[in-house]
Structures are given as structure tokens and as C-alpha cells.
Design an enzyme around this catalytic site. Structure first.
Site, PDB file in Angstrom:
ATOM      1  N   TYR A 165      58.585  54.706 -47.461  1.00 51.13           N
ATOM      2  CA  TYR A 165      57.316  55.348 -47.104  1.00 51.13           C
ATOM      3  C   TYR A 165      56.142  54.677 -47.821  1.00 51.13           C
ATOM      4  O   TYR A 165      55.104  54.380 -47.221  1.00 51.13           O
ATOM      5  CB  TYR A 165      57.416  56.818 -47.479  1.00 51.13           C
ATOM      6  CG  TYR A 165      56.241  57.690 -47.157  1.00 51.13           C
ATOM      7  CD1 TYR A 165      56.000  58.123 -45.859  1.00 51.13           C
ATOM      8  CD2 TYR A 165      55.391  58.140 -48.175  1.00 51.13           C
ATOM      9  CE1 TYR A 165      54.929  58.969 -45.572  1.00 51.13           C
ATOM     10  CE2 TYR A 165      54.337  58.989 -47.904  1.00 51.13           C
ATOM     11  CZ  TYR A 165      54.111  59.400 -46.598  1.00 51.13           C
ATOM     12  OH  TYR A 165      53.063  60.236 -46.332  1.00 51.13           O
ATOM     13  N   LYS A 169      52.885  52.775 -46.294  1.00 53.77           N
ATOM     14  CA  LYS A 169      51.561  53.336 -46.555  1.00 53.77           C
ATOM     15  C   LYS A 169      50.645  52.353 -47.272  1.00 53.77           C
ATOM     16  O   LYS A 169      49.415  52.442 -47.158  1.00 53.77           O
ATOM     17  CB  LYS A 169      51.688  54.638 -47.362  1.00 53.77           C
ATOM     18  CG  LYS A 169      52.264  55.794 -46.552  1.00 53.77           C
ATOM     19  CD  LYS A 169      51.491  56.007 -45.257  1.00 53.77           C
ATOM     20  CE  LYS A 169      51.816  57.302 -44.566  1.00 53.77           C
ATOM     21  NZ  LYS A 169      51.123  57.425 -43.262  1.00 53.77           N
TER      22      LYS A 169
END
Length: 306
Positions: A165, A169
Site C-alpha cells: 500500500y 501511495k
């Protein structure tokens, strides 16, 4: 002066619930016509249903607004292109894109699978790339566009169990930094939101009282500002529980070392000067780093760069 979006068309991905739903409802309440995109899957990306998107459309229409539902998987470019074409067929333009769709496959790096890592990158990073690519030429032709990418403190600062993640990001920040330059002459402005909100993505990860403070509705004003006509560009705006802050990537002034000290030992000896925070600043483009280092080298060597 009230910020409104009358005559504007917005696409919000992952808008069936949570942050995306809040963003979409607020845009519609301020005059935008909104495409409610949601695959309708679970938070790990499995499954799919149009019910959530249709429910948000019904809410907007009940309040007197205009919206259409779309079930595209943002990780599939052909589906994203069809979604954008749906907006063009309905309303003839796309002014605002809020890249919000996401999934979680949290596990420590050692235990996580490469399949899960790739899937998270596909949705968060490539999904953002695909949606942005699909509207880019439209916004260029209009000479108007406002795009938000959704980053995270997990990417900016790290978070245990979220290597996949966090990688995605931080990836959208690299995209934003470049597209802010490429879009400037076409009046396309792109910014990043770093939200902290109590949604199904974060449920169970924090105390209940904290969860109750971190409502999606406290984050959405940041999105509304970032997609307004007078928005900034290339800005990372953090938002949560009614607090707003700007995150910046800064570089220290650094220290030029003569040739004899251009060694690992030389770096170690001058580490305190290299890392000193006095004079550190955010750079606006990659070439600024090159210019800074060449200037220091020229001064150290006593030469002129013509």
C-alpha cells in the site's frame, strides 16, 4: 466567496461508500454532475456489486442533483476508458477527477505474497494512472482540469504491514509531481490528498472514540478545495478530524566534498553537515537538485559554469 462547481462534471472513483461517497455527495451538493464509480467489492478487492454506487446516485438525485453510476474496475484500462466515455456521452466534458478507489491486503513484507503486492499496486497506482490518462486529453482540449490523487501517511512515512500500500501511495506522488509540470500550460492542476478517516478500511485499527472523530466528512473539504478553480497545484494536503496540514518533501542544503573526501569515509566524517536541517527546502523539480549540486561543486572548485 462560496466555492461551487456549477456546470462542472466530476468523476469520483470508489464513491460507493466511505471517503468517495462523502466527496461525491459534497461535489453534487455544490452543483457538479458526478459519475459515481464503484466496483462494489470488499475492502480486499474481492467481489463486486452496483448497489452501493446506485444508492449514492439515488441520494444525489433525491437532493436535486445529477449523477450516474459506473461499475468500472479502475485496474482495467478498457473499463476506465468506457467510464470516461459514459461521462462524455452524458454531459460532454470532464472537469474533475478524484482518484479515491482502493483496497487493502495488509501483511508484513516477509509474509505477504507477490500476488497481493501486485494487486494493491494495480488498484492504487495503475488505477490512478489509468483514470488520469483517460481524462488527460479531454482536459487538455478544454484547457481546464482538476485532478486529485489519494496518497497516505503509509506512503509518506511508512506503516508496519503496508509495504504494498505504501509503495503505491508514494508512487502517485511521483506521478503528481511530473503531471503538475506537464499540465500547467493547459490549466490542469493536480494535487494529492493524504486522508485520515474512520472508514471500513480503518475500522478496528483504532480506538472507537478516535474512529468517531475521523469522519469522512472532515476530510472532504480538503478535496473540495483541491478541485476548485483557484486550487493550488502539486500540493500534498493532509486532512483528518477537522485538521488540515501540508506535507512536503524537503532536501537538506548538503555539503560539497573535495575529491579526496568523495569516499564513504568522507561522507561519514561530514555526516552532521550533510544532514543539517538549516537551509533545507522543498524543490520544485528534479533539475533543481542538479543545479544545486553543480553550484556547490563549482564554488568548491573555484570555477564558473557557463
Amino acid at each position: 466567496m462560496t466555492i461551487r462547481y456549477d456546470g462542472k462534471v466530476a468523476i469520483v472513483t470508489g464513491a460507493g461508500q466511505g471517503l468517495g461517497r462523502s466527496h461525491a455527495l459534497a461535489l453534487a451538493a455544490r452543483g457538479a454532475r458526478v459519475v459515481i464509480n464503484d466496483l462494489g467489492g470488499a475492502k480486499d478487492g474481492t467481489g463486486g456489486s452496483s448497489e452501493a454506487a446506485q444508492a449514492v446516485v439515488a441520494e444525489i438525485e433525491a437532493a436535486g442533483g445529477e449523477a450516474i453510476a459506473n461499475g468500472a474496475n479502475v485496474a482495467k484500462f478498457d473499463e476506465v476508458e468506457a467510464m470516461v466515455q459514459q461521462a462524455m456521452d452524458a454531459w460532454g466534458r470532464v472537469d474533475i477527477l478524484v482518484n479515491n478507489a482502493g483496497i487493502l491486503r495488509d501483511k508484513s513484507f516477509g509474509k505477504g505474497s507477490m500476488e497481493d503486492f501486485r494487486l494493491v499496486l494495480d488498484v492504487h497506482l495503475l488505477g490512478t494512472v489509468y483514470c488520469t490518462k483517460a481524462v488527460w486529453d479531454i482536459m487538455k482540449a478544454q484547457e481546464y482540469g482538476r485532478i486529485v490523487v489519494t496518497t497516505s501517511s503509509s506512503g509518506l512515512y511508512g506503516n508496519f504491514g503496508q509495504a504494498n500500500y505504501g509503495s503505491a501511495k508514494m508512487g502517485v506522488i511521483g506521478m503528481m509531481n511530473t503531471l503538475a509540470q506537464e499540465g500547467a500550460k493547459y490549466n490542469i492542476r493536480i494535487n494529492a490528498l493524504a486522508p485520515t478517516a474512520g472508514t471500513r478500511m480503518t475500522e478496528g485499527l483504532m480506538p472507537e472514540k478516535a474512529f468517531e472523530l475521523l469522519t469522512p466528512e472532515t476530510v472532504t473539504p480538503a478535496v473540495l478545495y483541491l478541485v476548485s478553480e483557484d486550487s493550488p497545484a502539486r500540493t500534498i494536503l493532509a486532512a483528518g478530524a477537522g485538521s488540515y496540514a501540508v506535507a512536503k518533501i524537503v532536501e537538506t542544503e548538503g555539503r560539497w566534498l573535495p575529491e579526496a573526501e568523495q569516499t564513504p569515509e568522507g561522507i561519514a566524517a561530514h555526516w552532521d553537515e550533510i544532514t543539517a536541517t538549516a537551509g533545507e527546502r522543498a524543490l520544485n523539480a528534479g533539475f533543481e537538485q542538479t543545479a544545486k549540486m553543480l553550484t556547490q561543486a563549482a564554488e568548491g572548485l573555484g570555477i564558473k559554469l557557463d
